[in-house]
Write a protein that holds these residues in place. Structure first.
Motif, PDB file in Angstrom:
ATOM      1  N   ARG A  23       4.118  -8.305 -22.171  1.00 15.05           N
ATOM      2  CA  ARG A  23       3.938  -7.637 -23.472  1.00 15.05           C
ATOM      3  C   ARG A  23       2.697  -8.155 -24.173  1.00 15.05           C
ATOM      4  NH1 ARG A  23       9.616  -7.490 -23.927  1.00 15.05           N
ATOM      5  NH2 ARG A  23       9.701  -9.526 -24.900  1.00 15.05           N
ATOM      6  N   GLN A  24       2.537  -9.476 -24.146  1.00 15.29           N
ATOM      7  CA  GLN A  24       1.390 -10.107 -24.820  1.00 15.29           C
ATOM      8  C   GLN A  24       0.069  -9.660 -24.174  1.00 15.29           C
ATOM      9  OE1 GLN A  24       1.756 -14.373 -24.688  1.00 15.29           O
ATOM     10  NE2 GLN A  24      -0.126 -14.717 -25.859  1.00 15.29           N
ATOM     11  N   ILE A  25       0.028  -9.678 -22.842  1.00 13.87           N
ATOM     12  CA  ILE A  25      -1.190  -9.284 -22.125  1.00 13.87           C
ATOM     13  C   ILE A  25      -1.481  -7.803 -22.372  1.00 13.87           C
ATOM     14  CG2 ILE A  25      -2.195  -8.976 -19.816  1.00 13.87           C
ATOM     15  CD1 ILE A  25      -0.553 -11.545 -19.016  1.00 13.87           C
ATOM     16  N   SER A  26      -0.445  -6.979 -22.357  1.00  6.32           N
ATOM     17  CA  SER A  26      -0.634  -5.539 -22.590  1.00  6.32           C
ATOM     18  C   SER A  26      -1.196  -5.283 -23.978  1.00  6.32           C
ATOM     19  CB  SER A  26       0.694  -4.789 -22.412  1.00  6.32           C
ATOM     20  OG  SER A  26       1.145  -4.903 -21.082  1.00  6.32           O
ATOM     21  N   ARG A  27      -0.706  -6.026 -24.962  1.00  7.58           N
ATOM     22  CA  ARG A  27      -1.245  -5.899 -26.338  1.00  7.58           C
ATOM     23  C   ARG A  27      -2.718  -6.302 -26.370  1.00  7.58           C
ATOM     24  NH1 ARG A  27       3.495  -8.272 -28.382  1.00  7.58           N
ATOM     25  NH2 ARG A  27       2.479 -10.302 -28.436  1.00  7.58           N
ATOM     26  N   ASP A  28      -3.007  -7.452 -25.774  1.00  8.63           N
ATOM     27  CA  ASP A  28      -4.369  -8.011 -25.859  1.00  8.63           C
ATOM     28  C   ASP A  28      -5.406  -7.152 -25.129  1.00  8.63           C
ATOM     29  OD1 ASP A  28      -3.171 -10.000 -27.246  1.00  8.63           O
ATOM     30  OD2 ASP A  28      -3.482 -11.575 -25.755  1.00  8.63           O
ATOM     31  N   TYR A  29      -4.989  -6.455 -24.078  1.00  6.49           N
ATOM     32  CA  TYR A  29      -5.937  -5.678 -23.273  1.00  6.49           C
ATOM     33  C   TYR A  29      -5.835  -4.173 -23.543  1.00  6.49           C
ATOM     34  CZ  TYR A  29      -7.248  -9.837 -20.621  1.00  6.49           C
ATOM     35  OH  TYR A  29      -7.732 -11.068 -20.257  1.00  6.49           O
ATOM     36  N   ALA A  30      -5.112  -3.819 -24.609  1.00  7.19           N
ATOM     37  CA  ALA A  30      -4.896  -2.391 -24.891  1.00  7.19           C
ATOM     38  C   ALA A  30      -6.219  -1.638 -25.056  1.00  7.19           C
ATOM     39  CB  ALA A  30      -4.032  -2.236 -26.137  1.00  7.19           C
ATOM     40  N   ALA A  31      -7.208  -2.330 -25.624  1.00  7.32           N
ATOM     41  CA  ALA A  31      -8.489  -1.658 -25.895  1.00  7.32           C
ATOM     42  C   ALA A  31      -9.504  -1.892 -24.781  1.00  7.32           C
ATOM     43  CB  ALA A  31      -9.058  -2.150 -27.223  1.00  7.32           C
ATOM     44  N   ALA A  32      -9.151  -2.682 -23.791  1.00  3.60           N
ATOM     45  CA  ALA A  32     -10.135  -3.084 -22.770  1.00  3.60           C
ATOM     46  C   ALA A  32     -10.484  -1.952 -21.812  1.00  3.60           C
ATOM     47  CB  ALA A  32      -9.619  -4.283 -21.986  1.00  3.60           C
ATOM     48  N   GLY A  33      -9.564  -1.042 -21.628  1.00  2.00           N
ATOM     49  CA  GLY A  33      -9.831   0.075 -20.731  1.00  2.00           C
ATOM     50  C   GLY A  33      -9.379  -0.194 -19.309  1.00  2.00           C
ATOM     51  N   ASP A  34      -9.740  -1.335 -18.790  1.00  2.00           N
ATOM     52  CA  ASP A  34      -9.357  -1.665 -17.420  1.00  2.00           C
ATOM     53  C   ASP A  34      -9.256  -3.183 -17.294  1.00  2.00           C
ATOM     54  OD1 ASP A  34      -8.603  -1.109 -14.893  1.00  2.00           O
ATOM     55  OD2 ASP A  34     -10.595  -0.548 -14.154  1.00  2.00           O
ATOM     56  N   LEU A  35      -8.263  -3.621 -16.567  1.00  2.00           N
ATOM     57  CA  LEU A  35      -8.017  -5.055 -16.386  1.00  2.00           C
ATOM     58  C   LEU A  35      -7.947  -5.352 -14.895  1.00  2.00           C
ATOM     59  CD1 LEU A  35      -7.026  -7.912 -17.289  1.00  2.00           C
ATOM     60  CD2 LEU A  35      -4.727  -6.929 -17.447  1.00  2.00           C
TER      61      LEU A  35
END
Ligand code: PRP
Length: 187
Positions: A23-35
């Motif tokens: 959940r934390q990682i998904s929140r933090d990378y929500a705007a990143a586009g690609d991980l």
């Protein structure tokens, strides 16, 4: 006679923490586009499988394999050897290194140096376990599952003599008692 591992982290405890990390990682990378998740073989394989399936952001998966130099041939104490590199071009990507355990921190320090030189858009680290008493390097773990005591841990990807990786929980073993025998407790 050998003894079965003692449970340190039960299956449900691990599942709940991996859920939180996802959940934390998904929140933090929500705007990143690609991980890009880079799993450090071999111990990461179960953690990475569970974590990656719980993320809600677009992600790619790659792997890297490293090994510490050991034995008489060791010329540089603490040196880490690259066994297998990633296939992905790292430049411009948001990279998350995924480890099962940070022990001395040498592996993660080596990998951070390796990946930084490849100019990622960002570089962060995720580890399920860390042993604060063993750390020899000031290594930042951005996403950490659990701090644990300095004991030999097995299960959920972690091994003793390349066995016990498939245990659903994380347990501790006492290697001395198992010096010559086969580990008990499963594959
Ligand atoms: C373990 C673990 C980390 C490393 C951590 O790998 O998976 O990669 O040790 O130790 P460090 O912080 O002291 O560098 P291991 O060498 O046991 O290989 P495996 O993952 O293939 O079991």
């Amino acid at each position: 006679m050998t003894e079965a591992p003692q449970v340190l982290l039960a299956e449900g405890t691990i599942r709940a923490r991996v859920d939180e990390l996802a959940r934390q990682i998904s929140r933090d990378y929500a705007a990143a586009g690609d991980l890009l998740l880079v799993g450090v073989l071999r111990g990461c394989y179960i953690f990475l499988a569970d974590l990656s399936r719980r993320l809600t952001v677009p992600r790619r998966i790659d792997f890297i394999a490293v090994s510490a130099y050991r034995g008489k041939a060791q010329t540089s104490p603490g040196a880490v050897r690259l066994l297998m590199d990633v296939r992905t071009d790292i430049a411009g990507r948001h990279v998350l290194l995924v480890e099962d355990i940070v022990d001395t921190g040498r592996t993660l320090r080596y990998l951070q140096g390796l990946f930084r030189a490849r100019r990622p858009a960002s570089l962060k680290t995720c580890a399920l376990l860390r042993k604060p008493e063993r750390l020899q390097n000031a290594i930042a773990v951005d996403y950490l599952g659990f701090d644990i005591p300095d004991a030999w841990v097995v299960g959920y990807g972690l091994d003793y003599r390349d066995r016990l990786r498939a245990l659903p929980y994380i347990g501790t073993v006492e290697p001395d008692r198992w010096g010559e025998g086969e580990p008990r407790g499963g594959p």
